[in-house]
Scaffold this motif. Structure first.
Motif, PDB file in Angstrom:
ATOM      1  N   SER A  44      16.898   7.400 -61.292  1.00  0.00           N
ATOM      2  CA  SER A  44      18.156   8.161 -61.335  1.00  0.00           C
ATOM      3  C   SER A  44      19.342   7.269 -61.663  1.00  0.00           C
ATOM      4  O   SER A  44      20.227   7.652 -62.428  1.00  0.00           O
ATOM      5  N   GLY A  45      19.364   6.083 -61.055  1.00  0.00           N
ATOM      6  CA  GLY A  45      20.458   5.157 -61.318  1.00  0.00           C
ATOM      7  C   GLY A  45      20.512   4.750 -62.780  1.00  0.00           C
ATOM      8  O   GLY A  45      21.591   4.647 -63.367  1.00  0.00           O
ATOM      9  N   TYR A  46      19.350   4.543 -63.365  1.00  0.00           N
ATOM     10  CA  TYR A  46      19.290   4.174 -64.786  1.00  0.00           C
ATOM     11  C   TYR A  46      19.845   5.313 -65.643  1.00  0.00           C
ATOM     12  O   TYR A  46      20.654   5.082 -66.541  1.00  0.00           O
ATOM     13  N   ALA A  47      19.435   6.531 -65.339  1.00  0.00           N
ATOM     14  CA  ALA A  47      19.919   7.693 -66.103  1.00  0.00           C
ATOM     15  C   ALA A  47      21.432   7.825 -65.981  1.00  0.00           C
ATOM     16  O   ALA A  47      22.125   8.091 -66.974  1.00  0.00           O
ATOM     17  N   GLY A  48      21.947   7.628 -64.785  1.00  0.00           N
ATOM     18  CA  GLY A  48      23.394   7.695 -64.590  1.00  0.00           C
ATOM     19  C   GLY A  48      24.125   6.606 -65.348  1.00  0.00           C
ATOM     20  O   GLY A  48      25.198   6.844 -65.914  1.00  0.00           O
ATOM     21  N   GLY A  49      23.548   5.405 -65.372  1.00  0.00           N
ATOM     22  CA  GLY A  49      24.161   4.308 -66.119  1.00  0.00           C
ATOM     23  C   GLY A  49      24.256   4.595 -67.602  1.00  0.00           C
ATOM     24  O   GLY A  49      25.272   4.298 -68.245  1.00  0.00           O
ATOM     25  N   ILE A  50      23.212   5.210 -68.142  1.00  0.00           N
ATOM     26  CA  ILE A  50      23.226   5.582 -69.557  1.00  0.00           C
ATOM     27  C   ILE A  50      24.296   6.648 -69.809  1.00  0.00           C
ATOM     28  O   ILE A  50      25.112   6.520 -70.718  1.00  0.00           O
ATOM     29  N   ALA A  51      24.265   7.697 -68.988  1.00  0.00           N
ATOM     30  CA  ALA A  51      25.119   8.862 -69.229  1.00  0.00           C
ATOM     31  C   ALA A  51      26.602   8.580 -69.004  1.00  0.00           C
ATOM     32  O   ALA A  51      27.448   9.094 -69.736  1.00  0.00           O
ATOM     33  N   ILE A  52      26.916   7.787 -68.009  1.00  0.00           N
ATOM     34  CA  ILE A  52      28.325   7.547 -67.666  1.00  0.00           C
ATOM     35  C   ILE A  52      28.810   6.214 -68.221  1.00  0.00           C
ATOM     36  O   ILE A  52      29.829   6.129 -68.899  1.00  0.00           O
ATOM     37  N   GLY A  53      28.076   5.166 -67.924  1.00  0.00           N
ATOM     38  CA  GLY A  53      28.512   3.832 -68.320  1.00  0.00           C
ATOM     39  C   GLY A  53      28.406   3.543 -69.797  1.00  0.00           C
ATOM     40  O   GLY A  53      29.264   2.842 -70.358  1.00  0.00           O
ATOM     41  N   GLY A  54      27.365   4.072 -70.448  1.00  0.00           N
ATOM     42  CA  GLY A  54      27.167   3.804 -71.874  1.00  0.00           C
ATOM     43  C   GLY A  54      28.353   4.212 -72.730  1.00  0.00           C
ATOM     44  O   GLY A  54      28.900   3.393 -73.482  1.00  0.00           O
ATOM     45  N   PRO A  55      28.802   5.473 -72.625  1.00  0.00           N
ATOM     46  CA  PRO A  55      29.973   5.881 -73.419  1.00  0.00           C
ATOM     47  C   PRO A  55      31.241   5.098 -73.057  1.00  0.00           C
ATOM     48  O   PRO A  55      32.040   4.773 -73.935  1.00  0.00           O
ATOM     49  N   LEU A  56      31.426   4.798 -71.779  1.00  0.00           N
ATOM     50  CA  LEU A  56      32.617   4.044 -71.372  1.00  0.00           C
ATOM     51  C   LEU A  56      32.596   2.629 -71.946  1.00  0.00           C
ATOM     52  O   LEU A  56      33.622   2.134 -72.424  1.00  0.00           O
TER      53      LEU A  56
END
Length: 173
Positions: A44-56
């Motif tokens: 879940s943490g990895y998915a969140g990192g992609i979804a939120i952190g990647g675009p930022l």
């Protein structure tokens, strides 16, 4: 075509590390002293990192040259894999996975832009498909191979192999 292959290799590496954790989750949970459901937060943490952190991260690095950014993201991936292999506890493993995921999220956006810029206008679809096929191939070959490595030599070996794959992707780029 060779630059597209380099982008494919990195996509394969990112895709493998995203999903291989599921194949070694019980071993990771045992190794880090947490329950399997708790270890599931690594997914879940990895998915969140992609979804939120990647675009930022992509927005924050828009002034950096694309080649330098791709190399930096691949370096972050590679260092992150070594750090995951050495993670002493669950909290550090979770934070490291999230950091790698942020690099993952930024990588794909930048790689797509670079890929379409490397080919003629009529080949853009093929270029994007080649990069995205790195994710597909990672699920068909990378994840089973990484799971087998983890089952034979331990889950930390899986991350060391992912680190080596990161070195290959940097060299290819």
């Amino acid at each position: 075509m060779l630059p597209l292959i380099a982008l494919f290799i990195a996509a394969f590496a990112f895709g493998t590390t995203e999903f291989v954790i599921a194949g070694v989750l019980p071993q990771v949970a045992d190794g880090l002293g947490v329950s399997i459901p708790t270890a599931g937060y690594l997914v879940s943490g990895y998915a969140g990192g992609i979804a939120i952190g990647g675009p930022l991260l992509t927005l924050a690095t828009k002034t950096i040259s694309r080649k330098a950014l791709l190399l930096g993201l691949a370096a972050a991936f590679t260092i992150g894999q070594a750090a995951c292999a050495l993670a002493p506890d669950f909290a550090s493993m979770l934070l490291l996975r999230i950091a790698v995921a942020v690099a993952h999220g930024a990588y794909f956006g930048v790689a797509m832009v670079v890929a379409v810029g490397l080919v003629r206008h009529d080949q853009r679809g093929m270029a994007v498909a080649l990069i995205l096929s790195g994710l597909t191939v990672s699920n068909v070959i990378g994840v089973p191979a990484g799971t087998a490595i983890g089952n034979i030599w331990g889950w930390r070996a899986t991350f060391w192999v992912m680190c080596a794959l990161g070195v290959v992707s940097i060299a290819a780029m």
